[in-house]
Scaffold this active site. Structure first.
Site, short mmCIF file in Angstrom:
data_model
loop_
_atom_site.label_atom_id
_atom_site.label_comp_id
_atom_site.label_asym_id
_atom_site.label_seq_id
_atom_site.Cartn_x
_atom_site.Cartn_y
_atom_site.Cartn_z
N SER A 70 0.67 -1.05 0.06
CA SER A 70 -0.52 -0.20 -0.04
C SER A 70 0.84 1.45 -0.01
O SER A 70 0.26 1.95 -0.18
CB SER A 70 -1.13 -0.46 1.16
N LYS A 73 -0.24 2.94 -3.02
CA LYS A 73 -0.79 4.38 -3.27
C LYS A 73 -0.34 5.97 -2.91
O LYS A 73 -1.10 6.86 -3.85
CB LYS A 73 -2.24 3.42 -1.86
N TYR A 200 -4.25 -1.97 -10.18
CA TYR A 200 -3.57 -2.24 -8.76
C TYR A 200 -3.09 -2.97 -8.32
O TYR A 200 -2.28 -2.82 -6.91
CB TYR A 200 -5.56 -2.04 -8.33
N TYR A 250 -3.63 3.04 8.60
CA TYR A 250 -4.91 1.54 8.73
C TYR A 250 -5.59 2.59 9.73
O TYR A 250 -5.58 3.65 10.03
CB TYR A 250 -4.78 0.80 9.10
N VAL A 268 1.68 -3.46 3.88
CA VAL A 268 1.24 -5.03 4.64
C VAL A 268 2.22 -5.91 4.36
O VAL A 268 2.67 -6.70 4.98
CB VAL A 268 -0.07 -5.66 4.33
N1 GLU Z 1 -2.55 -5.94 -1.99
C1 GLU Z 1 -3.05 -5.70 -0.64
C2 GLU Z 1 -4.92 -5.72 -0.53
O1 GLU Z 1 -4.92 -4.79 -1.91
C3 GLU Z 1 -2.82 -3.95 0.46
C4 GLU Z 1 -3.01 -4.26 1.09
C5 GLU Z 1 -1.98 -3.52 2.58
O2 GLU Z 1 -0.71 -3.29 2.48
O3 GLU Z 1 -2.60 -2.01 2.70
O4 GLU Z 1 -5.59 -6.02 0.11
#
Ligand code: GLU
Length: 314
Positions: A70, A73, A200, A250, A268
């Site tokens: 993530s 992002k 994604y 988070y 994660v």
């Molecule tokens: N590829 C993970 C998902 O889509 C990313 C989760 C993360 O790093 O927050 O759940």
């Protein structure tokens, strides 16, 4: 980079951080549902700081590639904002902490398909969809950007997409596909749900080292100016960092702001990116996670580093 006057040079501080925070016993967890993330040994620990003065300091496993998950992002958001009228994106996604899990379906339904922020999965899917308007191969576009900003060490491989990991995550992406279909049903996804989720997942499967990640994020610490010129405007750089502060960790964004005091974004895969405005970008990686999905040792190390250096936005 300015540090407290009585503090030792940064390379010595980072060596000490590695000594103190590299996990010696197996604690924490690995995420369920993404099998390849359980392969790095629990004792992995790397940290790097890229400074506005052009220096890079690193210690531990800072040159070992990890799955940025993530953290991607943040970069996708910057590219989407620089590719298009930012107002168009902000009519499709909000900028508020979600207070629910990062892949919640319930909130998306209650809030009529407008994700709370760009760093939860539904928000990131909208951002990816937005970027795909100009760049149908959004993941490839992101990878090229990261490679340019991170530069290439002699003998270093540079950022790459772990395609096997992406395939295996895609095969386990029922929830992300559900989010994408939900968005589509609410009229907030333009491209086919499958194509958006594929992009994604490939973005999440980018492998980078701490050194590369810190270098690639440096534009956020220096008013939007990256290694190859302007990435985003000064205002956008400030805004991206403010969304990191409120939504980047988070359900533990408040706790991270309390302990570290810097904008951060975790993944994660165990990586955390933190920004020290005007000074530099920090990336720390240690694969085992706390109950909120943030790197256990990484968060502790950043709190320690912030205390020792005095770096804070407060
Ligand atoms: N590829 C993970 C998902 O889509 C990313 C989760 C993360 O790093 O927050 O759940």
């Amino acid at each position: 980079m300015t540090t407290a006057l009585d503090s030792p040079p940064l390379d010595l501080v980072l060596d000490d951080i590695v000594r103190n925070h590299r996990p010696r016993t197996e604690e924490g967890s690995v995420p369920a549902g993404i099998p390849h993330l359980s392969s790095p040994p629990f004792s992995r620990f790397g940290i790097a700081v890229a400074t506005s003065a052009g220096d890079v300091f690193s210690a531990g496993d800072a040159d070992v590639p990890f799955s940025i998950q993530s953290i991607s992002k943040v970069f996708t958001l910057a590219l989407a904002l620089s590719a298009d009228d930012p107002g168009a994106l902000w009519s499709r996604v909000l900028r508020e902490p979600s207070g629910t899990s990062f892949n919640s379906l319930v909130q998306l339904e209650v809030e009529h398909g407008i994700p709370r922020n760009p760093f939860i999965n539904s928000g990131a899917l909208v951002v990816t969809d937005h970027l795909m308007e100009g760049f149908p191969d959004a993941a490839g576009h992101l990878l090229r950007f990261l490679s340019r900003e991170a530069g290439r060490r002699i003998g270093g491989q540079g950022p790459f997409i772990d395609e096997d990991a992406a395939k295996s995550e895609l095969a386990n992406s029922s929830r992300n596909l559900a989010l994408a279909h939900f968005l589509k049903d609410f009229g907030n996804l333009r491209r086919p749900a499958q194509a958006v989720v594929e992009n994604y997942v490939r973005q999440c499967s980018i492998m980078m080292t701490c050194v590369e990640t810190a270098k690639a994020a440096l534009f956020l610490a220096q008013d939007g100016r990256g290694a190859q010129g302007t990435v985003v405007s000064r205002s956008e750089a400030k805004r991206i960092s403010s969304i990191m502060l409120t939504c980047g960790m988070y359900d533990a964004a408040g706790e991270f702001a309390y302990r570290v005091g810097l904008p951060g974004k975790s993944g994660v895969g165990g990586g955390i990116l933190a920004i020290v405005p005007g000074e530099g970008a920090i990336c720390v990686w240690s694969p085992r996670l706390d109950s909120k999905g943030n790197s256990l040792a990484g968060t502790a190390a950043l709190a320690d580093l912030a205390d020792r250096t005095g770096w804070s936005v407060f």
